[in-house]
Design a protein around this motif. Structure first.
Motif, PDB file in Angstrom:
ATOM      1  N   GLN A  75     -70.694 -36.802  -2.104  1.00  0.00           N
ATOM      2  CA  GLN A  75     -71.824 -35.880  -2.403  1.00  0.00           C
ATOM      3  C   GLN A  75     -71.499 -34.533  -1.691  1.00  0.00           C
ATOM      4  OE1 GLN A  75     -75.519 -37.213  -1.077  1.00  0.00           O
ATOM      5  NE2 GLN A  75     -76.590 -35.395  -1.601  1.00  0.00           N
ATOM      6  N   CYS A  78     -68.911 -32.754  -3.633  1.00  0.00           N
ATOM      7  CA  CYS A  78     -69.549 -32.099  -4.802  1.00  0.00           C
ATOM      8  C   CYS A  78     -70.373 -30.752  -4.449  1.00  0.00           C
ATOM      9  CB  CYS A  78     -70.393 -33.016  -5.384  1.00  0.00           C
ATOM     10  SG  CYS A  78     -71.257 -32.603  -6.977  1.00  0.00           S
ATOM     11  N   GLU A  79     -70.945 -30.706  -3.362  1.00  0.00           N
ATOM     12  CA  GLU A  79     -71.747 -29.767  -3.100  1.00  0.00           C
ATOM     13  C   GLU A  79     -71.307 -28.494  -2.395  1.00  0.00           C
ATOM     14  OE1 GLU A  79     -75.244 -31.471  -0.958  1.00  0.00           O
ATOM     15  OE2 GLU A  79     -75.928 -32.408  -2.930  1.00  0.00           O
ATOM     16  N   HIS A  80     -70.094 -28.953  -1.611  1.00  0.00           N
ATOM     17  CA  HIS A  80     -69.620 -27.824  -0.577  1.00  0.00           C
ATOM     18  C   HIS A  80     -68.191 -27.461  -0.786  1.00  0.00           C
ATOM     19  CE1 HIS A  80     -73.201 -28.233   1.902  1.00  0.00           C
ATOM     20  NE2 HIS A  80     -73.166 -29.440   1.605  1.00  0.00           N
ATOM     21  N   PRO A 103     -68.500 -30.591 -12.815  1.00  0.00           N
ATOM     22  CA  PRO A 103     -69.007 -30.567 -11.776  1.00  0.00           C
ATOM     23  C   PRO A 103     -70.629 -30.294 -11.485  1.00  0.00           C
ATOM     24  CG  PRO A 103     -67.184 -29.123 -11.602  1.00  0.00           C
ATOM     25  CD  PRO A 103     -67.378 -29.519 -12.857  1.00  0.00           C
ATOM     26  N   CYS A 104     -71.156 -29.368 -12.424  1.00  0.00           N
ATOM     27  CA  CYS A 104     -72.275 -29.123 -12.339  1.00  0.00           C
ATOM     28  C   CYS A 104     -73.012 -30.423 -12.638  1.00  0.00           C
ATOM     29  CB  CYS A 104     -72.948 -28.132 -13.325  1.00  0.00           C
ATOM     30  SG  CYS A 104     -72.263 -26.247 -12.615  1.00  0.00           S
ATOM     31  N   LYS A 107     -73.331 -33.005 -10.305  1.00  0.00           N
ATOM     32  CA  LYS A 107     -74.203 -32.839  -9.188  1.00  0.00           C
ATOM     33  C   LYS A 107     -75.902 -32.975  -9.657  1.00  0.00           C
ATOM     34  CE  LYS A 107     -75.777 -28.879  -6.214  1.00  0.00           C
ATOM     35  NZ  LYS A 107     -75.443 -27.467  -5.834  1.00  0.00           N
ATOM     36  N   GLU A 109     -77.167 -31.138 -12.282  1.00  0.00           N
ATOM     37  CA  GLU A 109     -77.924 -29.993 -13.122  1.00  0.00           C
ATOM     38  C   GLU A 109     -78.069 -30.327 -14.373  1.00  0.00           C
ATOM     39  OE1 GLU A 109     -78.615 -27.236 -12.039  1.00  0.00           O
ATOM     40  OE2 GLU A 109     -77.505 -27.236  -9.973  1.00  0.00           O
ATOM     41  N   ASN A 154     -70.318 -25.147  -8.350  1.00  0.00           N
ATOM     42  CA  ASN A 154     -71.114 -25.573  -7.541  1.00  0.00           C
ATOM     43  C   ASN A 154     -71.539 -24.526  -6.239  1.00  0.00           C
ATOM     44  OD1 ASN A 154     -72.244 -27.670  -9.252  1.00  0.00           O
ATOM     45  ND2 ASN A 154     -70.805 -29.197  -8.313  1.00  0.00           N
TER      46      ASN A 154
END
Length: 224
Positions: A75, A78-80, A103-104, A107, A109, A154
């Protein structure tokens, strides 16, 4: 922003990283250089949480992520984090737009939001005319720019790049290097780049020189 404290990593009896400590600040473009086998890619993979260190801490924005389990690390990536590889690693069955959307979608989206983000990035990269093209129909330079767009999807804190221009000709290599600094200047993006390209390393804000799994500062030439 990123701090590594006393990082050790071995593969069997071979110790590749031998107590690496370093820090990367926000908005920096940092290069990692050294001879083959010095530990550059291993260091980048540890920094990107793709490999766990045997010893030491990884702290990002005051959070010790070396304590995270596998799910938390996935996670976090994916986010950072964003990743760019030497051979772009785009999925051949998907278009440029779809590769950037992935990737979106991972996450969480919506498809509409992911598509909007992909088109925004393709426009920024000057690739709006390539939205529906698959990787086989892109030039090497275009494919690598799509890979950079995917890494940005992201809004990562940092992009980690492993020899990102190593497979490009001189013109496309220089275009890609200019793009990195444009992204730093216009979007505040942070980069850590493993490279054998002396020209790129010379342009970076700072160079981290590895010798036999240890950091040798390019400025002071003192081993950390």
């Amino acid at each position: 922003m990123i701090q590594l404290d006393n990082i050790h990593k071995s593969f069997g009896a071979l110790e590749v990283l031998k107590g690496i400590s370093l820090q990367v600040e926000r908005r920096e473009v940092v290069s990692i250089v050294g001879s083959s086998g010095a530990g550059k890619t291993t260091l980048l993979q540890v920094m990107g949480t793709l490999l766990r260190p045997d010893e030491g801490r990884i702290v990002v924005d005051d959070t010790d992520i070396s304590r995270y389990n596998a799910r938390q690390l996935a996670q976090f990536r994916c986010e950072h984090l964003g990743f760019v590889f030497q051979f772009h690693q785009l999925l051949p069955e998907f278009t440029a737009e779809e590769n950037i959307m992935i990737p979106c979608l991972i996450k969480g989206e919506s498809r509409a939001a992911a598509r909007d983000r992909a088109r925004e990035l393709l426009d920024f990269m000057g690739l709006s005319a390539r939205t529906g093209h698959k990787p086989a129909h892109l030039s090497g330079g275009e494919a690598q720019r799509v890979a950079v767009a995917r890494a940005l999807a992201n809004h990562p804190d940092v992009i980690l790049a492993d020899e990102p221009s190593g497979s490009l000709d001189t013109h496309n290599k220089e275009e890609l290097h200019r793009l990195f600094f444009q992204l730093r200047d216009e979007l505040g993006q942070t980069f850590v780049i493993v490279t054998h390209d002396d020209g790129l390393a010379a342009q970076c804000d700072r160079t981290i020189r590895l010798v036999d799994g240890c950091v040798l500062s390019a400025d002071s030439l003192e081993q950390n």
